[in-house]
Design a protein around this motif. Structure first.
Motif, PDB file in Angstrom:
ATOM      1  N   ARG A 168       0.857  -1.337   0.000  1.00 46.60           N
ATOM      2  CA  ARG A 168       0.020  -0.107  -0.033  1.00 46.60           C
ATOM      3  C   ARG A 168       0.747   1.307  -0.116  1.00 46.60           C
ATOM      4  O   ARG A 168       1.816   1.184   0.612  1.00 46.60           O
ATOM      5  CB  ARG A 168      -0.807   0.015   1.453  1.00 46.60           C
ATOM      6  N   PRO A 169       0.291   2.320  -0.749  1.00 41.09           N
ATOM      7  CA  PRO A 169       1.183   3.455  -0.640  1.00 41.09           C
ATOM      8  C   PRO A 169       1.173   4.192   0.736  1.00 41.09           C
ATOM      9  O   PRO A 169       0.354   4.130   1.450  1.00 41.09           O
ATOM     10  CB  PRO A 169       0.794   4.393  -1.741  1.00 41.09           C
ATOM     11  N   CYS A 170       2.392   4.824   0.901  1.00 36.58           N
ATOM     12  CA  CYS A 170       2.671   5.657   2.248  1.00 36.58           C
ATOM     13  C   CYS A 170       1.607   6.938   2.209  1.00 36.58           C
ATOM     14  O   CYS A 170       1.500   7.556   0.971  1.00 36.58           O
ATOM     15  CB  CYS A 170       3.982   6.014   2.418  1.00 36.58           C
ATOM     16  N   SER A 171       1.104   7.294   3.290  1.00 41.53           N
ATOM     17  CA  SER A 171       0.326   8.628   3.266  1.00 41.53           C
ATOM     18  C   SER A 171       1.415   9.843   3.497  1.00 41.53           C
ATOM     19  O   SER A 171       2.419   9.863   3.533  1.00 41.53           O
ATOM     20  CB  SER A 171      -0.529   8.705   4.267  1.00 41.53           C
ATOM     21  N   ALA A 172       0.551  11.061   2.982  1.00 42.03           N
ATOM     22  CA  ALA A 172       1.457  12.163   2.749  1.00 42.03           C
ATOM     23  C   ALA A 172       1.980  12.578   4.463  1.00 42.03           C
ATOM     24  O   ALA A 172       3.015  13.120   4.572  1.00 42.03           O
ATOM     25  CB  ALA A 172       0.515  13.376   2.550  1.00 42.03           C
ATOM     26  N   GLU A 173       1.099  12.350   5.380  1.00 42.19           N
ATOM     27  CA  GLU A 173       1.514  12.580   6.749  1.00 42.19           C
ATOM     28  C   GLU A 173       2.621  11.708   6.944  1.00 42.19           C
ATOM     29  O   GLU A 173       3.709  12.231   7.632  1.00 42.19           O
ATOM     30  CB  GLU A 173       0.251  12.409   7.761  1.00 42.19           C
ATOM     31  N   HIS A 174       2.657  10.525   6.777  1.00 39.38           N
ATOM     32  CA  HIS A 174       3.968   9.425   7.158  1.00 39.38           C
ATOM     33  C   HIS A 174       4.939   9.960   6.385  1.00 39.38           C
ATOM     34  O   HIS A 174       6.031   9.681   6.729  1.00 39.38           O
ATOM     35  CB  HIS A 174       3.504   7.958   7.086  1.00 39.38           C
ATOM     36  N   ALA A 175       4.824  10.279   5.018  1.00 40.56           N
ATOM     37  CA  ALA A 175       6.165  10.429   4.136  1.00 40.56           C
ATOM     38  C   ALA A 175       6.763  11.736   4.796  1.00 40.56           C
ATOM     39  O   ALA A 175       7.801  11.785   4.923  1.00 40.56           O
ATOM     40  CB  ALA A 175       5.533  10.620   2.918  1.00 40.56           C
ATOM     41  N   ALA A 176       5.869  12.667   5.404  1.00 42.98           N
ATOM     42  CA  ALA A 176       6.618  13.875   6.125  1.00 42.98           C
ATOM     43  C   ALA A 176       7.385  13.561   7.166  1.00 42.98           C
ATOM     44  O   ALA A 176       8.392  14.152   7.484  1.00 42.98           O
ATOM     45  CB  ALA A 176       5.368  14.827   6.203  1.00 42.98           C
ATOM     46  N   LYS A 177       6.938  12.607   8.051  1.00 42.37           N
ATOM     47  CA  LYS A 177       7.585  12.233   9.051  1.00 42.37           C
ATOM     48  C   LYS A 177       8.890  11.405   8.730  1.00 42.37           C
ATOM     49  O   LYS A 177      10.145  11.451   9.465  1.00 42.37           O
ATOM     50  CB  LYS A 177       6.790  11.282  10.043  1.00 42.37           C
ATOM     51  N   LEU A 178       8.712  10.536   7.632  1.00 39.31           N
ATOM     52  CA  LEU A 178       9.986   9.775   7.118  1.00 39.31           C
ATOM     53  C   LEU A 178      10.930  10.815   6.764  1.00 39.31           C
ATOM     54  O   LEU A 178      12.189  10.749   7.234  1.00 39.31           O
ATOM     55  CB  LEU A 178       9.717   8.985   5.873  1.00 39.31           C
ATOM     56  N   ILE A 179      10.747  11.743   6.146  1.00 38.50           N
ATOM     57  CA  ILE A 179      11.752  12.806   5.547  1.00 38.50           C
ATOM     58  C   ILE A 179      12.437  13.491   6.660  1.00 38.50           C
ATOM     59  O   ILE A 179      13.576  13.657   6.844  1.00 38.50           O
ATOM     60  CB  ILE A 179      11.122  13.759   4.577  1.00 38.50           C
ATOM     61  N   ALA A 180      11.486  14.015   7.720  1.00 40.94           N
ATOM     62  CA  ALA A 180      12.052  14.574   8.869  1.00 40.94           C
ATOM     63  C   ALA A 180      12.720  13.677   9.823  1.00 40.94           C
ATOM     64  O   ALA A 180      13.950  13.913  10.454  1.00 40.94           O
ATOM     65  CB  ALA A 180      10.711  14.937   9.949  1.00 40.94           C
ATOM     66  N   VAL A 181      12.669  12.289   9.801  1.00 38.43           N
ATOM     67  CA  VAL A 181      13.397  11.364  10.307  1.00 38.43           C
ATOM     68  C   VAL A 181      14.948  11.143   9.716  1.00 38.43           C
ATOM     69  O   VAL A 181      15.853  11.067  10.466  1.00 38.43           O
ATOM     70  CB  VAL A 181      12.724  10.233  10.544  1.00 38.43           C
ATOM     71  N   LEU A 182      14.816  11.081   8.683  1.00 45.28           N
ATOM     72  CA  LEU A 182      15.800  10.912   7.698  1.00 45.28           C
ATOM     73  C   LEU A 182      17.056  11.983   7.319  1.00 45.28           C
ATOM     74  O   LEU A 182      18.080  11.864   7.278  1.00 45.28           O
ATOM     75  CB  LEU A 182      15.609  10.079   6.259  1.00 45.28           C
ATOM     76  N   ALA A 183      16.435  13.323   7.176  1.00 47.34           N
ATOM     77  CA  ALA A 183      17.116  14.400   6.955  1.00 47.34           C
ATOM     78  C   ALA A 183      17.548  15.321   8.033  1.00 47.34           C
ATOM     79  O   ALA A 183      16.749  15.552   8.925  1.00 47.34           O
ATOM     80  CB  ALA A 183      16.307  15.438   6.039  1.00 47.34           C
ATOM     81  N   PHE A 199       1.835  10.625  -2.844  1.00 47.15           N
ATOM     82  CA  PHE A 199       1.486  10.048  -1.453  1.00 47.15           C
ATOM     83  C   PHE A 199      -0.020  10.351  -1.078  1.00 47.15           C
ATOM     84  O   PHE A 199      -0.537  11.159  -1.539  1.00 47.15           O
ATOM     85  CB  PHE A 199       2.422  10.766  -0.224  1.00 47.15           C
ATOM     86  N   THR A 200      -0.491   9.260  -0.377  1.00 46.22           N
ATOM     87  CA  THR A 200      -2.124   9.268  -0.187  1.00 46.22           C
ATOM     88  C   THR A 200      -2.492  10.225   0.861  1.00 46.22           C
ATOM     89  O   THR A 200      -1.721  10.739   1.670  1.00 46.22           O
ATOM     90  CB  THR A 200      -2.276   7.907  -0.009  1.00 46.22           C
ATOM     91  N   ASP A 201      -3.702  10.425   0.936  1.00 40.55           N
ATOM     92  CA  ASP A 201      -4.488  11.088   1.656  1.00 40.55           C
ATOM     93  C   ASP A 201      -4.986  10.557   2.970  1.00 40.55           C
ATOM     94  O   ASP A 201      -5.635  10.981   3.888  1.00 40.55           O
ATOM     95  CB  ASP A 201      -5.641  11.838   1.148  1.00 40.55           C
ATOM     96  N   ALA A 202      -4.530   9.232   2.931  1.00 43.38           N
ATOM     97  CA  ALA A 202      -5.155   8.125   4.066  1.00 43.38           C
ATOM     98  C   ALA A 202      -4.456   8.555   5.416  1.00 43.38           C
ATOM     99  O   ALA A 202      -3.294   9.124   5.247  1.00 43.38           O
ATOM    100  CB  ALA A 202      -4.587   6.709   3.729  1.00 43.38           C
ATOM    101  N   SER A 203      -5.022   8.518   6.393  1.00 38.56           N
ATOM    102  CA  SER A 203      -4.524   8.926   7.753  1.00 38.56           C
ATOM    103  C   SER A 203      -4.417   7.900   8.633  1.00 38.56           C
ATOM    104  O   SER A 203      -3.915   7.830   9.804  1.00 38.56           O
ATOM    105  CB  SER A 203      -5.612   9.962   8.535  1.00 38.56           C
ATOM    106  N   GLU A 204      -4.758   6.631   8.245  1.00 40.26           N
ATOM    107  CA  GLU A 204      -4.446   5.374   8.878  1.00 40.26           C
ATOM    108  C   GLU A 204      -3.115   5.143   9.160  1.00 40.26           C
ATOM    109  O   GLU A 204      -2.175   5.230   8.325  1.00 40.26           O
ATOM    110  CB  GLU A 204      -4.971   4.166   8.289  1.00 40.26           C
ATOM    111  N   ASP A 205      -2.731   4.787  10.478  1.00 38.33           N
ATOM    112  CA  ASP A 205      -1.340   4.949  10.918  1.00 38.33           C
ATOM    113  C   ASP A 205      -1.022   3.546  10.840  1.00 38.33           C
ATOM    114  O   ASP A 205      -1.506   2.512  11.659  1.00 38.33           O
ATOM    115  CB  ASP A 205      -1.265   5.220  12.418  1.00 38.33           C
TER     116      ASP A 205
END
Length: 418
Positions: A168-183, A199-205
């Motif tokens: 399943r694709p990563c949500s926009a919210e989780h992608a932002a967190k991934l980038i913050a964790v890695l950068a 990145f999707t609009d889904a909010s499920e964690d």
């Protein structure tokens, strides 16, 4: 695909990596996603040419500069690399650069897991240059999530489509967190930009907790790595790969990436850490190889008998229902995962001692607690590391069984201790 340039590429072939990624263009017309150029996530052993965050996976791109162009490169994951029939050698004695690339990818995967980021597959691309006409990999190696290639828009695209295979694709919210964790510098792009990159609009964690770093600049030394030489080329000098960590934004880079401040100190950490919607402000950290000297009770006795590889401590301030609170973290790296599990059993017992909080050695910060006595405590063992979190009220009495403090201590296990 949007590029966020965090530093210069640590290899010469990194310029080809960047050109190939730029050719995909913004948006999802080709693939989508974000490429963090010149990134070096915390605990990663070296700067990376790129960390590509895609909706269905993360690619760690490691550049390798060959001494000269080659028509054919034989590149097994284990065993001797050869260019046009000539074996390659490294001044340190290695027969191929794959192990170094895999270590970098494993460090990225650990960083994502430790910070409870989106559980996307993390795979490896070894980009070789200045030019290779044909790369030969054993068929069995292709199933291990590693691709060796000369970076072109078509070869990188094929690798990304083969390796980024999350269900399943990563949500926009989780992608932002991934980038913050890695950068280690900058801030994540805006949500609207995330959506345009697939990145999707889904909010499920999907992660067990929601953790987001908003980091300051962490200046990095200029790494110099020896290059690869053919055994027959006795007269060829070492190739020095120097990565100068700057934040230079080019026309293809994402405008959301923040430039680093030259005034930042070497100890600068995140300006805020958000865990499950709660903001934590860092109040100091410390690290080193001495463990038992900063412990007490049964925990100290265990460390004296068994030793440790590293101790990292940190402290944070926060609020719970409008009341000021504080958190102390201690992360002990044991020699083995079994040792970490044993230490965690000792630390979890009531009255067994623990690690001295920084506030006891350095004094309280303004508005902070005088001590962590009667704190609520929570702990967890992750591979070879044990993380212990203590929570108290900044003023007034605290109790180890206070439900609000118990919940805060458990939540604090999502914070970084280093």
């Amino acid at each position: 695909m949007r590029l966020i340039r965090l530093g210069n590429q640590p290899s010469r072939v990194g310029a080809d990596v960047r050109a190939a990624l730029s050719a995909w263009g913004p948006g999802v017309s080709v693939l989508g996603g974000f490429a963090l150029l010149g990134a070096q996530p915390p605990d990663c052993p070296r700067p990376l040419d790129a960390v590509v965050v895609l909706p269905r996976g993360v690619l760690v791109v490691v550049g390798v500069d060959l001494p000269e162009p080659a028509l054919k490169l034989e590149a097994p994951l284990s065993g001797q690399w050869k260019t046009d029939g000539w074996p390659l050698r490294h001044p340190a004695g290695a027969t191929s650069p794959v192990q170094e690339a895999l270590e970098a990818a494993q460090a990225v995967a650990r960083r994502i897991q430790d910070m409870r980021g989106e559980p996307l597959p993390v795979t490896t691309v070894v980009a070789v240059g200045p030019y290779v006409g044909q790369v030969v990999q054993p068929s069995a190696d292709l199933h291990k999530g590693v691709r060796v290639l000369h970076p072109k828009p078509t070869t990188l695209l094929a690798a990304a489509r083969e390796l980024a295979t999350s269900d399943r694709p990563c949500s926009a919210e989780h992608a932002a967190k991934l980038i913050a964790v890695l950068a280690p510098v900058g801030t994540p792009p805006q949500r609207s930009t995330m959506l345009t990159e697939g990145f999707t609009d889904a909010s499920e964690d999907l992660a067990s907790a929601s953790t987001m770093l908003l980091p300051k600049v962490r200046p990095q030394a200029e790494p110099t790595r020896p290059g690869w030489l053919p055994l027959a080329a006795a007269g060829v000098g070492l190739l020095a790969l120097v990565g100068v960590i700057t934040a230079v934004t080019s026309s293809g880079d994402d405008p959301q990436a923040a430039a680093p401040s030259t005034a930042a100190s070497a100890q600068a950490g995140p300006t805020a850490v958000v865990v499950d919607g709660r903001s934590f402000a860092p109040r100091g950290r410390d690290g080193g190889a001495e463990c038992a000297g900063h412990a007490f009770g049964d925990v100290q006795a265990w460390l004296e008998a068994n030793g440790c590889r590293e101790l990292a401590r940190a402290q944070y301030s926060t609020e719970v229902d409008g009341r000021a609170a504080a958190v102390a973290l201690a992360e002990v790296t044991a020699s083995t995962s079994e040792g970490a599990a044993a230490l965690r059993e000792v630390a979890a017992r009531v009255g067994s001692g623990g690690v001295v909080p920084l506030v006891k050695e350095r004094g309280a910060w303004e508005g902070g607690p005088a001590s962590f006595d009667n704190s609520a405590i929570s702990s967890v063992a992750r591979r070879d590391r044990v993380l212990v979190a203590q929570a108290v009220w900044a003023d007034g009495a605290s109790a180890a069984d206070d439900p609000a403090l118990v919940a805060l201590a458990q939540q604090a296990l999502g914070l970084p201790a280093r």
